[in-house]
Design a protein around this motif. Structure first.
Motif, PDB file in Angstrom:
ATOM      1  N   ALA A   6       0.839  -1.199   0.000  1.00 47.24           N
ATOM      2  CA  ALA A   6       0.000   0.000   0.000  1.00 47.24           C
ATOM      3  C   ALA A   6       0.873   1.247   0.000  1.00 47.24           C
ATOM      4  CB  ALA A   6      -0.937  -0.010   1.202  1.00 47.24           C
ATOM      5  N   LEU A   7       1.915   1.263   0.819  1.00 51.04           N
ATOM      6  CA  LEU A   7       2.818   2.415   0.861  1.00 51.04           C
ATOM      7  C   LEU A   7       3.480   2.659  -0.488  1.00 51.04           C
ATOM      8  CD1 LEU A   7       4.386   1.921   4.392  1.00 51.04           C
ATOM      9  CD2 LEU A   7       2.955   3.843   3.652  1.00 51.04           C
ATOM     10  N   LEU A  13       1.344   7.128  -6.404  1.00 55.47           N
ATOM     11  CA  LEU A  13       0.219   8.025  -6.656  1.00 55.47           C
ATOM     12  C   LEU A  13       0.542   9.467  -6.283  1.00 55.47           C
ATOM     13  CD1 LEU A  13      -2.872   8.552  -7.209  1.00 55.47           C
ATOM     14  CD2 LEU A  13      -3.206   8.091  -4.762  1.00 55.47           C
ATOM     15  N   LEU A  14       1.030   9.672  -5.062  1.00 55.19           N
ATOM     16  CA  LEU A  14       1.188  11.017  -4.504  1.00 55.19           C
ATOM     17  C   LEU A  14       2.601  11.582  -4.631  1.00 55.19           C
ATOM     18  CD1 LEU A  14      -0.794  10.472  -1.178  1.00 55.19           C
ATOM     19  CD2 LEU A  14      -1.653  11.485  -3.303  1.00 55.19           C
ATOM     20  N   GLY A  17       7.145  12.873  -1.494  1.00 54.03           N
ATOM     21  CA  GLY A  17       7.022  14.054  -0.654  1.00 54.03           C
ATOM     22  C   GLY A  17       5.692  14.184   0.067  1.00 54.03           C
ATOM     23  N   ARG A  18       4.681  13.454  -0.389  1.00 51.13           N
ATOM     24  CA  ARG A  18       3.369  13.528   0.256  1.00 51.13           C
ATOM     25  C   ARG A  18       2.975  12.214   0.930  1.00 51.13           C
ATOM     26  NH1 ARG A  18      -0.939  15.285  -3.234  1.00 51.13           N
ATOM     27  NH2 ARG A  18       0.238  14.891  -5.119  1.00 51.13           N
ATOM     28  N   VAL A  19       3.970  11.349   1.129  1.00 51.34           N
ATOM     29  CA  VAL A  19       3.796  10.118   1.904  1.00 51.34           C
ATOM     30  C   VAL A  19       4.905  10.124   2.943  1.00 51.34           C
ATOM     31  CG1 VAL A  19       3.786   7.602   1.858  1.00 51.34           C
ATOM     32  CG2 VAL A  19       2.823   8.889  -0.072  1.00 51.34           C
ATOM     33  N   VAL A  53      -9.940   9.597  -3.554  1.00 55.70           N
ATOM     34  CA  VAL A  53     -10.600   8.380  -4.034  1.00 55.70           C
ATOM     35  C   VAL A  53      -9.575   7.278  -4.283  1.00 55.70           C
ATOM     36  CG1 VAL A  53     -11.907   7.378  -5.960  1.00 55.70           C
ATOM     37  CG2 VAL A  53     -12.606   9.574  -4.973  1.00 55.70           C
ATOM     38  N   ALA A  54      -8.479   7.612  -4.922  1.00 54.00           N
ATOM     39  CA  ALA A  54      -7.428   6.620  -5.204  1.00 54.00           C
ATOM     40  C   ALA A  54      -6.789   6.111  -3.914  1.00 54.00           C
ATOM     41  CB  ALA A  54      -6.379   7.215  -6.136  1.00 54.00           C
ATOM     42  N   VAL A  55      -6.562   7.002  -2.949  1.00 55.32           N
ATOM     43  CA  VAL A  55      -6.002   6.598  -1.647  1.00 55.32           C
ATOM     44  C   VAL A  55      -6.913   5.573  -0.982  1.00 55.32           C
ATOM     45  CG1 VAL A  55      -5.669   7.452   0.725  1.00 55.32           C
ATOM     46  CG2 VAL A  55      -4.579   8.627  -1.183  1.00 55.32           C
ATOM     47  N   VAL A  56      -8.205   5.829  -0.991  1.00 52.33           N
ATOM     48  CA  VAL A  56      -9.166   4.927  -0.351  1.00 52.33           C
ATOM     49  C   VAL A  56      -9.207   3.585  -1.081  1.00 52.33           C
ATOM     50  CG1 VAL A  56     -11.618   4.581   0.174  1.00 52.33           C
ATOM     51  CG2 VAL A  56     -10.530   6.794   0.639  1.00 52.33           C
ATOM     52  N   ARG A  57      -9.157   3.614  -2.386  1.00 54.41           N
ATOM     53  CA  ARG A  57      -9.158   2.355  -3.151  1.00 54.41           C
ATOM     54  C   ARG A  57      -7.919   1.508  -2.838  1.00 54.41           C
ATOM     55  NH1 ARG A  57     -11.657   4.914  -8.606  1.00 54.41           N
ATOM     56  NH2 ARG A  57     -13.833   4.581  -8.017  1.00 54.41           N
ATOM     57  N   ILE A  58      -6.775   2.159  -2.747  1.00 51.16           N
ATOM     58  CA  ILE A  58      -5.549   1.430  -2.404  1.00 51.16           C
ATOM     59  C   ILE A  58      -5.668   0.835  -1.012  1.00 51.16           C
ATOM     60  CG2 ILE A  58      -3.079   1.716  -1.892  1.00 51.16           C
ATOM     61  CD1 ILE A  58      -3.083   3.860  -4.204  1.00 51.16           C
ATOM     62  N   ALA A  59      -6.186   1.595  -0.065  1.00 48.20           N
ATOM     63  CA  ALA A  59      -6.368   1.083   1.305  1.00 48.20           C
ATOM     64  C   ALA A  59      -7.291  -0.123   1.318  1.00 48.20           C
ATOM     65  CB  ALA A  59      -6.916   2.184   2.207  1.00 48.20           C
ATOM     66  N   ALA A  60      -8.382  -0.051   0.576  1.00 52.05           N
ATOM     67  CA  ALA A  60      -9.328  -1.178   0.523  1.00 52.05           C
ATOM     68  C   ALA A  60      -8.677  -2.407  -0.091  1.00 52.05           C
ATOM     69  CB  ALA A  60     -10.571  -0.772  -0.267  1.00 52.05           C
ATOM     70  N   ARG A  61      -7.914  -2.194  -1.146  1.00 52.57           N
ATOM     71  CA  ARG A  61      -7.252  -3.312  -1.832  1.00 52.57           C
ATOM     72  C   ARG A  61      -6.225  -4.003  -0.935  1.00 52.57           C
ATOM     73  NH1 ARG A  61      -6.383  -0.853  -6.399  1.00 52.57           N
ATOM     74  NH2 ARG A  61      -4.321  -0.030  -5.936  1.00 52.57           N
ATOM     75  N   HIS A  62      -5.571  -3.242  -0.055  1.00 52.30           N
ATOM     76  CA  HIS A  62      -4.505  -3.794   0.786  1.00 52.30           C
ATOM     77  C   HIS A  62      -4.923  -3.984   2.244  1.00 52.30           C
ATOM     78  CE1 HIS A  62      -1.575  -3.631  -2.424  1.00 52.30           C
ATOM     79  NE2 HIS A  62      -2.044  -2.437  -2.728  1.00 52.30           N
ATOM     80  N   GLY A  63      -6.190  -3.749   2.560  1.00 56.12           N
ATOM     81  CA  GLY A  63      -6.675  -3.975   3.920  1.00 56.12           C
ATOM     82  C   GLY A  63      -6.025  -3.075   4.960  1.00 56.12           C
ATOM     83  N   THR A  64      -5.800  -1.812   4.589  1.00 53.90           N
ATOM     84  CA  THR A  64      -5.128  -0.866   5.479  1.00 53.90           C
ATOM     85  C   THR A  64      -6.130   0.145   6.015  1.00 53.90           C
ATOM     86  OG1 THR A  64      -3.163  -1.098   4.096  1.00 53.90           O
ATOM     87  CG2 THR A  64      -3.183   0.734   5.636  1.00 53.90           C
ATOM     88  N   ALA A  65      -6.133   0.355   7.332  1.00 54.57           N
ATOM     89  CA  ALA A  65      -7.067   1.281   7.963  1.00 54.57           C
ATOM     90  C   ALA A  65      -6.618   2.724   7.772  1.00 54.57           C
ATOM     91  CB  ALA A  65      -7.188   0.978   9.451  1.00 54.57           C
ATOM     92  N   LEU A  66      -7.570   3.586   7.398  1.00 56.87           N
ATOM     93  CA  LEU A  66      -7.307   5.006   7.220  1.00 56.87           C
ATOM     94  C   LEU A  66      -7.957   5.809   8.344  1.00 56.87           C
ATOM     95  CD1 LEU A  66      -8.074   5.393   3.400  1.00 56.87           C
ATOM     96  CD2 LEU A  66      -5.840   5.083   4.494  1.00 56.87           C
ATOM     97  N   TYR A  67      -7.333   6.945   8.675  1.00 56.50           N
ATOM     98  CA  TYR A  67      -7.875   7.868   9.663  1.00 56.50           C
ATOM     99  C   TYR A  67      -7.765   9.270   9.075  1.00 56.50           C
ATOM    100  CZ  TYR A  67      -8.801  10.154  14.108  1.00 56.50           C
ATOM    101  OH  TYR A  67      -9.361  10.918  15.110  1.00 56.50           O
ATOM    102  N   PRO A  68      -8.875   9.796   8.506  1.00 56.62           N
ATOM    103  CA  PRO A  68      -8.810  11.112   7.875  1.00 56.62           C
ATOM    104  C   PRO A  68      -8.895  12.240   8.899  1.00 56.62           C
ATOM    105  CG  PRO A  68     -10.999  10.196   7.635  1.00 56.62           C
ATOM    106  CD  PRO A  68     -10.169   9.148   8.325  1.00 56.62           C
ATOM    107  N   ILE A  69      -8.149  13.308   8.643  1.00 57.07           N
ATOM    108  CA  ILE A  69      -8.253  14.522   9.442  1.00 57.07           C
ATOM    109  C   ILE A  69      -8.355  15.709   8.484  1.00 57.07           C
ATOM    110  CG2 ILE A  69      -6.967  13.573  11.398  1.00 57.07           C
ATOM    111  CD1 ILE A  69      -4.571  15.315  10.470  1.00 57.07           C
TER     112      ILE A  69
END
Length: 135
Positions: A6-7, A13-14, A17-19, A53-69
């Protein structure tokens, strides 16, 4: 499938510098007003809706939990610290555009990184007869 894949996908994608994954970059996102803080796996900084949208799709594909702020500075209602260790924080503070305003219906559509001060300044600058309810 996992966090390292996922990373890699988020970096592609980003851009690197933005990861953020280094300790110095993660430290501010570990500070909390709660009794216990957590340590994120990474911090992602998308700048557009399509990137979110792409970040969320990658998280779903790799089973990674997101925490938006949004900005992470609202200490009265919470902070930038995720719920659990290992969550990936999606920092939306770079999304700071005011997208739409309707005088007749008295609403403003903002991106999640727009601060209360920024919205208040906008209302004053545009001479809009509206009050910004900050709570």
């Amino acid at each position: 499938m996992g966090a390292s894949e996922a990373l890699e996908a988020w970096s592609a994608l980003l851009g690197a510098g933005r990861v953020a994954v280094d300790a110095a970059s993660l430290a501010p996102y570990s500070a909390s007003t709660a009794a216990r803080s957590t340590r994120p796996l990474a911090v992602l900084r998308p700048l557009t809706t399509d990137e979110v949208v792409a970040v969320v799709r990658i998280a779903a594909r790799h089973g990674t939990a997101l925490y938006p702020i949004s900005v992470g500075h609202n200490w009265g209602y919470g902070d930038a610290c995720a719920v659990r260790d290992g969550n990936v924080i999606v920092d939306l503070s770079g999304m700071r555009r005011i997208l739409e305003m309707d005088r007749d219906l008295a609403y403003v559509v903002v991106e999640p990184g727009v601060t209360q001060a920024q919205l208040s300044d906008y209302l004053l600058r545009e001479d809009l007869p509206m009050w910004m309810d900050c709570t």
